[in-house]
Design a protein around this motif. Structure first.
Motif, PDB file in Angstrom:
ATOM      1  N   ARG A 174       0.836  -1.191   0.000  1.00  0.00           N
ATOM      2  CA  ARG A 174       0.000   0.000   0.000  1.00  0.00           C
ATOM      3  C   ARG A 174       0.875   1.246   0.000  1.00  0.00           C
ATOM      4  N   ILE A 175       0.471   2.235  -0.794  1.00  0.00           N
ATOM      5  CA  ILE A 175       1.230   3.471  -0.917  1.00  0.00           C
ATOM      6  C   ILE A 175       0.523   4.565  -0.114  1.00  0.00           C
ATOM      7  N   ILE A 176       1.150   5.001   0.966  1.00  0.00           N
ATOM      8  CA  ILE A 176       0.560   5.987   1.867  1.00  0.00           C
ATOM      9  C   ILE A 176       1.356   7.296   1.746  1.00  0.00           C
ATOM     10  N   GLY A 177       0.694   8.338   1.232  1.00  0.00           N
ATOM     11  CA  GLY A 177       1.347   9.630   1.077  1.00  0.00           C
ATOM     12  C   GLY A 177       0.984  10.590   2.196  1.00  0.00           C
ATOM     13  N   THR A 178       1.854  11.535   2.469  1.00  0.00           N
ATOM     14  CA  THR A 178       1.579  12.532   3.505  1.00  0.00           C
ATOM     15  C   THR A 178       1.250  13.867   2.855  1.00  0.00           C
ATOM     16  N   SER A 179       0.214  14.515   3.391  1.00  0.00           N
ATOM     17  CA  SER A 179      -0.225  15.799   2.863  1.00  0.00           C
ATOM     18  C   SER A 179      -0.921  16.593   3.963  1.00  0.00           C
ATOM     19  N   ASP A 180      -0.648  17.875   4.034  1.00  0.00           N
ATOM     20  CA  ASP A 180      -1.245  18.708   5.080  1.00  0.00           C
ATOM     21  C   ASP A 180      -2.765  18.777   4.970  1.00  0.00           C
ATOM     22  N   ASP A 181      -3.292  18.602   3.747  1.00  0.00           N
ATOM     23  CA  ASP A 181      -4.737  18.765   3.557  1.00  0.00           C
ATOM     24  C   ASP A 181      -5.497  17.429   3.526  1.00  0.00           C
ATOM     25  N   ALA A 182      -4.844  16.348   3.921  1.00  0.00           N
ATOM     26  CA  ALA A 182      -5.508  15.035   3.910  1.00  0.00           C
ATOM     27  C   ALA A 182      -6.617  14.979   4.956  1.00  0.00           C
ATOM     28  N   GLN A 183      -7.674  14.224   4.654  1.00  0.00           N
ATOM     29  CA  GLN A 183      -8.813  14.104   5.560  1.00  0.00           C
ATOM     30  C   GLN A 183      -8.511  13.204   6.753  1.00  0.00           C
ATOM     31  N   HIS A 184      -7.659  12.210   6.546  1.00  0.00           N
ATOM     32  CA  HIS A 184      -7.328  11.273   7.622  1.00  0.00           C
ATOM     33  C   HIS A 184      -5.933  11.573   8.171  1.00  0.00           C
ATOM     34  N   THR A 185      -5.704  11.182   9.415  1.00  0.00           N
ATOM     35  CA  THR A 185      -4.408  11.421  10.033  1.00  0.00           C
ATOM     36  C   THR A 185      -3.609  10.128  10.140  1.00  0.00           C
ATOM     37  N   LEU A 186      -2.396  10.285  10.568  1.00  0.00           N
ATOM     38  CA  LEU A 186      -1.484   9.165  10.771  1.00  0.00           C
ATOM     39  C   LEU A 186      -2.084   8.106  11.696  1.00  0.00           C
ATOM     40  N   TRP A 187      -2.856   8.551  12.689  1.00  0.00           N
ATOM     41  CA  TRP A 187      -3.398   7.621  13.681  1.00  0.00           C
ATOM     42  C   TRP A 187      -4.524   6.749  13.116  1.00  0.00           C
ATOM     43  N   ASP A 188      -5.007   7.075  11.919  1.00  0.00           N
ATOM     44  CA  ASP A 188      -6.105   6.311  11.320  1.00  0.00           C
ATOM     45  C   ASP A 188      -5.625   5.152  10.442  1.00  0.00           C
ATOM     46  N   VAL A 189      -4.318   4.995  10.298  1.00  0.00           N
ATOM     47  CA  VAL A 189      -3.777   4.050   9.319  1.00  0.00           C
ATOM     48  C   VAL A 189      -3.246   2.781   9.985  1.00  0.00           C
ATOM     49  N   ASP A 190      -3.509   1.652   9.336  1.00  0.00           N
ATOM     50  CA  ASP A 190      -2.951   0.368   9.757  1.00  0.00           C
ATOM     51  C   ASP A 190      -1.646   0.149   8.995  1.00  0.00           C
ATOM     52  N   PHE A 191      -0.534   0.161   9.714  1.00  0.00           N
ATOM     53  CA  PHE A 191       0.783   0.005   9.094  1.00  0.00           C
ATOM     54  C   PHE A 191       1.345  -1.411   9.262  1.00  0.00           C
ATOM     55  N   THR A 192       0.526  -2.334   9.703  1.00  0.00           N
ATOM     56  CA  THR A 192       1.061  -3.657  10.003  1.00  0.00           C
ATOM     57  C   THR A 192       1.348  -4.496   8.755  1.00  0.00           C
ATOM     58  N   GLY A 193       0.742  -4.143   7.619  1.00  0.00           N
ATOM     59  CA  GLY A 193       0.995  -4.871   6.381  1.00  0.00           C
ATOM     60  C   GLY A 193       2.084  -4.202   5.559  1.00  0.00           C
ATOM     61  N   PRO A 194       2.320  -4.690   4.334  1.00  0.00           N
ATOM     62  CA  PRO A 194       3.322  -4.090   3.463  1.00  0.00           C
ATOM     63  C   PRO A 194       2.955  -2.642   3.114  1.00  0.00           C
ATOM     64  N   VAL A 195       3.869  -1.704   3.389  1.00  0.00           N
ATOM     65  CA  VAL A 195       3.572  -0.284   3.222  1.00  0.00           C
ATOM     66  C   VAL A 195       4.780   0.471   2.676  1.00  0.00           C
ATOM     67  N   ALA A 196       4.487   1.437   1.812  1.00  0.00           N
ATOM     68  CA  ALA A 196       5.479   2.437   1.410  1.00  0.00           C
ATOM     69  C   ALA A 196       4.940   3.798   1.836  1.00  0.00           C
ATOM     70  N   ILE A 197       5.725   4.548   2.589  1.00  0.00           N
ATOM     71  CA  ILE A 197       5.339   5.875   3.061  1.00  0.00           C
ATOM     72  C   ILE A 197       6.028   6.908   2.185  1.00  0.00           C
ATOM     73  N   VAL A 198       5.238   7.810   1.613  1.00  0.00           N
ATOM     74  CA  VAL A 198       5.768   8.802   0.673  1.00  0.00           C
ATOM     75  C   VAL A 198       5.742  10.191   1.296  1.00  0.00           C
ATOM     76  N   LEU A 199       6.883  10.862   1.294  1.00  0.00           N
ATOM     77  CA  LEU A 199       6.971  12.230   1.786  1.00  0.00           C
ATOM     78  C   LEU A 199       7.564  13.128   0.716  1.00  0.00           C
TER      79      LEU A 199
END
Length: 248
Positions: A174-199
């Motif tokens: 899963r590709i998880i990007g960070t953005s100031d205007d995103a509706q969901h926050t970091l605390w809403d995400v399940d990171f236990t599976g395969p993940v790529a974090i994009v900054l």
């Protein structure tokens, strides 16, 4: 490949520990007689590395920086894994931790990259990727700031970042990007599976194509007056949240 330079106690010590045979010679400030330098020289002797007494001027010239801490090494480049596929195949073969990748879009400051690599190593990320045309490469400053992590975390510069992200999707990452205007926050995400974090870089953030490639956009909760964080700080928060969830 041409030889390269490492400087600073952490960066050179990690190379002494992980690949002593790659060290051509170590230059040190002979006027330093403190415990840290004595311990470092003992490690050099144990590793069979040639140690040369040099003055500050020589060390600064070799390092290309006055912030060498009295230690500079000329080393041979280590063999690198050439592709993200190779890294991910190794991770999948071990069947331990699910893939955790940090993708940096537009980070051109070597201090920021070095700090991101250090964070990635500490949090157990399997690789850091960045586009060739919009990123800083590995250099002596990056290695110094990374405190050895430039030697341990694969840093892969890809021709097309969006394509590489799509290829990871095909592997179930899963590709998880960070953005100031995103509706969901970091605390809403399940990171236990395969993940790529994009900054993205501080200020402009991710490019539009990178943003569109993400499966989900999240923000980092901000309670104070500042609007954004340095990219290496943001990377630390995200990667360690992933590590916290994975280790329970």
């Amino acid at each position: 490949m041409s030889n390269k330079v490492l400087f600073g106690f952490h960066a050179v010590t990690v190379r002494l520990k992980t690949a002593p045979e790659s060290i051509i010679e170590v230059h040190y400030d002979g006027e330093r007689r403190d415990a840290r330098m004595r311990g470092f020289l003992e490690r050099c002797e144990e590793a069979g590395a040639k140690a040369i007494d040099s003055d500050d001027s020589r060390l600064s010239k070799l390092a290309g920086s006055p912030r060498h801490q009295g230690v500079v090494a000329r080393v041979k480049p280590l063999a690198q894994r050439h592709s993200l596929d190779e890294v991910l195949e190794d991770v999948e073969a071990l069947q331990q931790d699910p893939p955790l990748v940090l993708a940096l879009d537009g980070v051109t400051d070597p201090h920021n990259l070095g700090a991101c690599l250090r964070v990635a190593d500490g949090a157990g990320a399997h690789a850091v990727i960045a586009p060739k045309d919009h990123a800083v490469g590995l250099n002596a400053t990056v290695a110094k700031v990374a405190s050895g992590a430039a030697e341990t975390v694969p840093y892969l510069m890809v021709t097309n970042l969006a394509r590489s992200l799509n290829e990871m999707k095909e592997r179930g990452i899963r590709i998880i990007g960070t953005s100031d205007d995103a509706q969901h926050t970091l605390w809403d995400v399940d990171f236990t599976g395969p993940v790529a974090i994009v900054l993205g870089a501080e200020g402009p953030g991710m490019r539009q194509l990178t943003r569109k490639t993400c499966d989900q956009l999240i923000s980092i909760p901000m309670a104070g007056a500042v609007e954004s964080l340095n990219v290496s700080v943001a990377a630390a928060i995200c990667l360690y949240e992933a590590r916290r969830q994975r280790k329970g």
